[in-house]
Design a protein around this motif. Structure first.
Motif, mmCIF file in Angstrom:
data_model
loop_
_atom_site.group_PDB
_atom_site.id
_atom_site.type_symbol
_atom_site.label_atom_id
_atom_site.label_comp_id
_atom_site.label_asym_id
_atom_site.label_seq_id
_atom_site.Cartn_x
_atom_site.Cartn_y
_atom_site.Cartn_z
ATOM 1 N N TRP A 1 0.970 -4.934 2.109
ATOM 2 C CA TRP A 1 1.634 -5.540 3.325
ATOM 3 C C TRP A 1 2.865 -4.367 3.502
ATOM 4 C CZ3 TRP A 1 1.836 -11.530 4.065
ATOM 5 C CH2 TRP A 1 0.463 -11.670 4.539
ATOM 6 N N THR A 2 3.491 -4.181 2.382
ATOM 7 C CA THR A 2 4.617 -3.210 2.381
ATOM 8 C C THR A 2 4.383 -1.808 2.481
ATOM 9 O OG1 THR A 2 5.357 -4.568 0.258
ATOM 10 C CG2 THR A 2 6.681 -2.463 0.689
ATOM 11 N N PHE A 3 3.320 -1.514 2.356
ATOM 12 C CA PHE A 3 2.874 0.119 2.697
ATOM 13 C C PHE A 3 2.521 0.031 4.153
ATOM 14 C CE2 PHE A 3 1.130 4.045 2.226
ATOM 15 C CZ PHE A 3 -0.257 4.043 2.749
ATOM 16 N N ARG A 4 1.586 -1.014 4.674
ATOM 17 C CA ARG A 4 1.156 -1.104 6.166
ATOM 18 C C ARG A 4 2.550 -1.418 6.985
ATOM 19 N NH1 ARG A 4 -4.491 -1.754 6.136
ATOM 20 N NH2 ARG A 4 -4.370 -2.671 8.692
ATOM 21 N N LYS A 5 3.502 -1.964 6.591
ATOM 22 C CA LYS A 5 4.704 -1.954 7.401
ATOM 23 C C LYS A 5 5.282 -0.906 7.646
ATOM 24 C CE LYS A 5 9.112 -3.613 7.997
ATOM 25 N NZ LYS A 5 9.942 -4.225 9.168
ATOM 26 N N LYS A 6 5.364 0.179 6.470
ATOM 27 C CA LYS A 6 5.945 1.445 6.723
ATOM 28 C C LYS A 6 4.984 2.371 7.507
ATOM 29 C CE LYS A 6 7.051 3.822 3.025
ATOM 30 N NZ LYS A 6 8.582 4.195 3.191
ATOM 31 N N ASN A 7 3.632 1.990 7.518
ATOM 32 C CA ASN A 7 2.886 2.775 8.419
ATOM 33 C C ASN A 7 2.576 2.225 9.951
ATOM 34 O OD1 ASN A 7 2.350 4.575 6.563
ATOM 35 N ND2 ASN A 7 0.483 3.624 5.793
ATOM 36 N N GLY A 8 3.144 1.199 10.094
ATOM 37 C CA GLY A 8 3.224 0.566 11.568
ATOM 38 C C GLY A 8 1.805 -0.264 11.616
ATOM 39 N N PHE A 9 1.057 -0.507 10.601
ATOM 40 C CA PHE A 9 -0.375 -1.214 10.668
ATOM 41 C C PHE A 9 0.010 -2.551 10.596
ATOM 42 C CE2 PHE A 9 -2.523 2.396 8.317
ATOM 43 C CZ PHE A 9 -2.560 3.188 9.452
ATOM 44 N N PRO A 10 -1.110 -3.431 11.141
ATOM 45 C CA PRO A 10 -1.162 -4.794 11.287
ATOM 46 C C PRO A 10 -1.042 -5.515 9.704
ATOM 47 C CG PRO A 10 -3.006 -4.126 12.239
ATOM 48 C CD PRO A 10 -2.186 -2.828 11.975
ATOM 49 N N LEU A 11 -0.310 -6.547 9.410
ATOM 50 C CA LEU A 11 -0.395 -7.118 8.069
ATOM 51 C C LEU A 11 -1.725 -7.682 8.147
ATOM 52 C CD1 LEU A 11 3.393 -7.967 7.740
ATOM 53 C CD2 LEU A 11 2.033 -5.930 7.331
ATOM 54 N N GLU A 12 -2.691 -7.224 7.345
ATOM 55 C CA GLU A 12 -3.991 -7.927 7.201
ATOM 56 C C GLU A 12 -4.316 -8.361 5.715
ATOM 57 O OE1 GLU A 12 -6.290 -5.179 10.587
ATOM 58 O OE2 GLU A 12 -6.856 -5.148 8.363
ATOM 59 N N TYR A 13 -5.060 -9.199 5.726
ATOM 60 C CA TYR A 13 -5.376 -9.945 4.252
ATOM 61 C C TYR A 13 -6.675 -9.121 3.513
ATOM 62 C CZ TYR A 13 -2.687 -14.021 5.041
ATOM 63 O OH TYR A 13 -1.673 -14.947 5.511
ATOM 64 N N SER A 14 -6.727 -9.293 2.312
ATOM 65 C CA SER A 14 -7.913 -8.723 1.777
ATOM 66 C C SER A 14 -9.252 -9.356 2.245
ATOM 67 C CB SER A 14 -7.991 -9.143 0.133
ATOM 68 O OG SER A 14 -8.255 -10.370 0.166
ATOM 69 N N SER A 15 -10.270 -8.722 1.985
ATOM 70 C CA SER A 15 -11.594 -9.176 2.471
ATOM 71 C C SER A 15 -12.050 -10.543 2.079
ATOM 72 C CB SER A 15 -12.704 -7.962 2.306
ATOM 73 O OG SER A 15 -12.671 -8.097 0.859
ATOM 74 N N LYS A 16 -11.478 -10.831 1.093
ATOM 75 C CA LYS A 16 -11.820 -12.115 0.399
ATOM 76 C C LYS A 16 -13.175 -12.348 0.133
ATOM 77 C CE LYS A 16 -10.332 -16.026 -0.122
ATOM 78 N NZ LYS A 16 -9.832 -17.555 -0.125
ATOM 79 N N THR A 17 -13.912 -11.126 0.575
ATOM 80 C CA THR A 17 -15.405 -10.963 -0.058
ATOM 81 C C THR A 17 -15.538 -10.782 -1.440
ATOM 82 O OG1 THR A 17 -15.594 -8.419 0.498
ATOM 83 C CG2 THR A 17 -16.141 -10.217 2.167
ATOM 84 N N ARG A 18 -16.224 -11.229 -2.346
ATOM 85 C CA ARG A 18 -16.416 -10.994 -3.648
ATOM 86 C C ARG A 18 -16.983 -9.831 -4.045
ATOM 87 N NH1 ARG A 18 -17.580 -17.185 -5.848
ATOM 88 N NH2 ARG A 18 -15.313 -17.893 -5.146
ATOM 89 N N ASN A 19 -17.570 -9.092 -3.250
ATOM 90 C CA ASN A 19 -18.259 -8.007 -3.400
ATOM 91 C C ASN A 19 -17.406 -6.444 -3.557
ATOM 92 O OD1 ASN A 19 -17.580 -7.116 -0.920
ATOM 93 N ND2 ASN A 19 -19.712 -6.906 -0.112
ATOM 94 N N LEU A 20 -15.960 -6.796 -3.381
ATOM 95 C CA LEU A 20 -15.356 -5.586 -3.662
ATOM 96 C C LEU A 20 -14.656 -5.960 -5.121
ATOM 97 C CD1 LEU A 20 -13.327 -4.946 -0.262
ATOM 98 C CD2 LEU A 20 -15.354 -3.535 -1.148
ATOM 99 N N ASP A 21 -14.491 -4.839 -5.684
ATOM 100 C CA ASP A 21 -13.752 -4.900 -7.194
ATOM 101 C C ASP A 21 -12.381 -4.986 -6.759
ATOM 102 O OD1 ASP A 21 -13.872 -1.740 -9.066
ATOM 103 O OD2 ASP A 21 -12.729 -2.282 -7.212
ATOM 104 N N TYR A 22 -11.668 -5.088 -7.849
ATOM 105 C CA TYR A 22 -10.073 -5.376 -7.537
ATOM 106 C C TYR A 22 -9.545 -4.067 -6.997
ATOM 107 C CZ TYR A 22 -5.391 -7.125 -8.917
ATOM 108 O OH TYR A 22 -4.117 -7.544 -8.964
ATOM 109 N N VAL A 23 -9.862 -2.774 -7.301
ATOM 110 C CA VAL A 23 -9.247 -1.706 -7.087
ATOM 111 C C VAL A 23 -9.878 -1.285 -5.644
ATOM 112 C CG1 VAL A 23 -9.192 0.978 -7.338
ATOM 113 C CG2 VAL A 23 -8.889 -0.837 -9.170
#
Ligand code: SDX
Length: 433
Positions: free
Chosen positions: A178-200
């Motif tokens: 969110w800190t990074f997206r705010k700098k880019n003017g992107f909407p503050l979205e959540y993680s996919s909350k899907t379990r198929n993405l690893d942490y990175v």
């Protein structure tokens, strides 16, 4: 061999316990010295030769350039492990089996939601706010939205401590994205909350997914960020980790303790160096690329300029992390087909410094911050976000050290001092009271 050291002062002789580390290093235990000797204490500005605690988490040998997490070499972990595996290892002491890692990952995914009101806090920051100040504030603000995590009792229950730990491991990447997206003017979205993405993968998607577009993972970036986060994950009792431990020793909750660690890491002599290094490279490039001029400035005691990313309190040999990051920087730029003159400036500075008597005599080598910015830059991360990425990597280390300190019931940190101020003097008032 005697299990004690003897200190002779002004005719007095004081026996002090002599402790030995797993690697055979000796340590004099001085906690009883003041009581035994009618008030003698010791002083060690910057704690250059003083152990603040006993720990089982990370071992480093500065002379030999050795770094191990829970006994595993950094070289093996950086090349073979996942960041989440290393996080689990640092925090809980052993590598997870498949089920433990899956549970840890799923518990973290469940926690990767942040209270919507946090967005109002982010919106209140000016656009030019430094991301480290934003992250430190938002991390502390988490206490307001998770009040049960600041009660003193939970720290003694491992189950409740686990829940707080996975909360932080889940929420910090959201705050960072969110800190990074705010700098880019992107909407503050959540993680996919899907379990198929690893942490990175999840962090990269949260940071870089553009509105109304699918995010396509780039395995080169996933692999190099995984490696960078592992390399930054812990580093025994550095400035920010010592901050987390001493704040936590007052039985302050985990979130507030980590917020303090983020502030300590921000300093340009510590984690803030990775941003300062890139600014230094850019200044040299703008100034015509004369690297020898800047080597001379770094040696000139009249000049406040320091060769940022060089030197280390403990490493008096090449920082093993810097070696791995330098190779990764070269490989990433080559694979992505990026020709970045900054990498050539970095290599020229290193080559000249390592041959220069000033640096050789003082055993000044590239540290973890010297090449890391070259990679972040290739990933499209702005320089004022580099230390935020350092904090993301260091999070499991801070958590591990805070947890160890709490489980060992360490006493509250309260150093003594050498007082050199005024002795007693009479107060003479000039007021008409
Ligand atoms: C990190 O502790 C950790 O583990 C930290 C860290 C981690 O993972 O948590 O590894 C991360 O913080 C890495 C360090 C990042 N900081 C920088 O790159 C900033 C530049 N480096 C320095 O400021 C310095 O080397 C420190 C702060 C890292 C270490 O400082 P020390 O141990 O207090 O050493 P010092 O300042 O007393 O220096 C000893 C001598 C001095 O010269 P003399 O007085 O002997 O003549 O070396 C000189 C210093 O002037 N010196 C430098 C220098 N670093 C030290 N001279 C020029 N350029 C430099 N970078």
């Amino acid at each position: 061999m005697s299990e004690k050291a003897t200190l002779n002062v002004n005719g007095g002789s004081y026996d002090l316990p002599l402790l030995k580390s797993s690697e055979g290093e000796l340590c004099i235990e001085i906690s009883k010295l003041r009581g035994q000797s009618n008030g003698i204490t010791t002083i060690d500005r910057g704690f250059k030769n003083t152990a603040s605690c006993e720990s089982k988490i990370t071992y480093l040998d500065g002379e030999k350039g050795i770094l191990r997490y829970r006994g595993y070499s950094i070289e093996e972990l950086a090349s073979k492990a996942s960041f989440l595996e290393v996080s689990y290892l640092l925090i809980f002491g052993e590598l997870p089996d498949k089920d433990e890692l899956e549970k840890f990952h799923n518990d973290i995914v469940e926690q990767s939601i942040v209270a919507d009101d946090i967005k109002k806090i982010i919106d209140a920051f000016p656009g030019a706010a430094h991301p480290m100040g934003v992250l430190s504030s938002l991390t502390s603000a988490l206490t307001a939205f998770n009040p049960d995590d600041i009660s003193l009792d939970y720290a003694r229950s491992k189950e409740e401590m686990y829940n707080t730990i996975v909360k932080l491991m889940g929420k910090i990447p959201v705050l960072i994205s969110w800190t990074f997206r705010k700098k880019n003017g992107f909407p503050l979205e959540y993680s996919s909350k899907t379990r198929n993405l690893d942490y990175v993968e999840n962090i990269l998607q949260m940071m870089f997914k553009r509105p109304n577009e699918d995010y396509v993972q780039n395995t080169v970036l996933v692999d190099v960020l995984n490696k960078l986060l592992i390399l930054h994950a812990d580093h025994e009792q550095n400035c920010s980790t010592s901050t987390v431990r001493i704040v936590g020793s007052a039985q302050t909750g985990l979130f507030a303790s980590i917020s303090a660690g983020i502030s300590a890491l921000w300093g340009p002599l510590h984690g803030g160096a990775n941003q300062a290094v890139l600014e230094m490279f850019n200044a040299i490039k703008e100034d015509g690329g004369d690297t020898q001029k800047y080597i001379n400035k770094a040696k000139d005691k009249e000049d406040p300029f320091r060769l940022m990313g060089f030197g280390h309190r403990v490493y008096k040999n090449y920082d093993p992390r810097a070696k791995i990051i330098k190779e990764a920087a070269h490989n990433v730029l080559e694979t992505l087909g990026i020709d970045d003159p900054v990498l050539e400036i970095a290599k020229a500075l290193e080559e000249k410094a390592l041959k220069d008597k000033y640096f050789v005599d003082r055993k000044l080598y590239p540290n973890v911050d010297f090449y890391s910015g070259v990679i972040y830059r290739a990933m499209g991360i702005p320089s004022d976000m580099y230390t935020v990425m350092f904090a993301l990597g260091r999070l499991p280390g801070w958590i591990a050290q805070w947890r160890e300190m709490r489980l060992m019931n360490e006493p509250i940190g309260r150093p003594r001092q050498l007082y050199t101020g005024s002795t007693l003097r009479k107060f003479k008032s000039i007021s008409k009271r």
